[in-house]
Design an enzyme around this catalytic site. Sequence first.
Site, PDB file in Angstrom:
ATOM      1  N   LYS A 336      25.245  59.333  -0.027  1.00 13.49           N
ATOM      2  CA  LYS A 336      25.371  60.718   0.395  1.00 13.49           C
ATOM      3  C   LYS A 336      23.957  61.499   0.048  1.00 13.49           C
ATOM      4  O   LYS A 336      23.313  62.234   0.777  1.00 13.49           O
ATOM      5  CB  LYS A 336      26.589  61.464  -0.386  1.00 13.49           C
ATOM      6  N   ASP A 355      29.838  64.495   2.737  1.00  9.44           N
ATOM      7  CA  ASP A 355      30.414  64.737   1.347  1.00  9.44           C
ATOM      8  C   ASP A 355      31.901  65.244   1.743  1.00  9.44           C
ATOM      9  O   ASP A 355      32.478  65.150   2.996  1.00  9.44           O
ATOM     10  CB  ASP A 355      29.670  65.953   0.951  1.00  9.44           C
TER      11      ASP A 355
END
Length: 439
Positions: A336, A355
């Site tokens: 991420k 996310d």
Amino acid sequence: LINHKSHYPTTTHTHNINHHTPKHPYIPQTPLTHRWKECSPGIWIGVLCDRVWKIWQTETDLHFQVYPSWNAQDGTKTEDVPVRGTEGECINTATDTSYSENQLGRRKRKQSSTKEINVNDGISSTKISKPSKHKIRFLDKLTEDKDSSVKSAEFGTQVKEEITCQDSEQTLEDMKALAPDCILRDYFQLDVNLSNLYKHWSSRDANFRNVSSSFEGVRILRQDPVENLFSFICSSNNNISRISSMVEKLCENYGKMVAEVDGKYYYAFPPVTALVDDSVENELRNMGFGYRAKYINTTARMITRDHSVEWLHGLRKRNYEEAKSELMKLCGVGAKVADCVCLMSLDKTESVPVDTHVWQIAARHYIPKLQHSKSLTDKLYKEIGDHFRELWGPYAGWAHSVLFTADLKQFKSLLPVKVGSLPEILYVQADNCARENKN
DNA sequence: ACAGGACCTCGACA
DNA sequence: ATGTCGAGGTCCT
């Protein structure tokens, strides 16, 4: 930065859940970066390229004011760029000697040009009254490419070429030498034709069409890779307000002060070399960074020892997959965070950071089977990203940021309500309430 | 390939 | 007044 050109909470399809009233007709909303603050309604202050800026916008123009460095050792005069006053807005400048005021209280620079950058999606930019050398390059590019960029953008393939008008080898040091309007044009990526992209995404995605009508003008900033990387290392398992304060601590403790404005000191983000000492981990821990202290210190050391800052900037020239996997070798950088750095500072427009929010958005509107998934595994992470790349095309990361912005609690009140989608909106409201309660 | 847990800290909430 | 929870994840088992 949200452009409120056509939708601000007055129109019929805007629903005011919180009875939120705009303070100013053209407020640029929260920039999703941790270095800008709203110093007065509609006016944002922050540090960019080691200088303090104030920026604000009208419907068509981005206005700015640059403050001189605290101590310009090289003796060169820092540009003191005048702005065209908005509604007689009075800006106090630290060193204001080159300005005079006319009877309307508007500031005007003796002997020079008005600076305003047209934010109307690049290709229609004709309002720059007196382009500087640096600006001309963009304008030439824009006028030459006008037809082709419109055409290609219709297919969502807009133009890596446009981004190349930004010199991809520019490190922070190089950027600092550029003219202010050039810096801002690069930072906001104004040469990317956003409205054509919105049209493309909307044509392929009903949910995007629905949501984006209230969220026009959401741009990905082209941020400095060092600042961006370390900021996102701070973000793991963390909330936004604490992330911001941690970034602030990094700057205040390890960055140099660049200016004092309105009685406040402003600091540049520290160079990597300022974070390599063995002592740094403990210092950061004492400042409340928790386990991220080690991530920051170790990554700083890895970059300087195994690579260089130029290496990090050089990832702009590598392809998305390579850049991402290189980043993930760093300490505290998972998929991420790597995607965030790729998207927001390495020109990887197809990068989609997944996310928990994006996961939920995908589960709600795009990949129903995700409702049953327990955790975001590597496999699911890739599946979600690929899904959006397939759907939205090479600028998928930019499209994702529109939905992400709309999903943030603070913007929920701007979501449109349409009769046909009432059940869904009710769900959103419920979700919104749930979050309100928690926070 | 996946699930589960630890990891720092700090508000919000019960 | 205290305890629990979770927040824009990463790393390890």
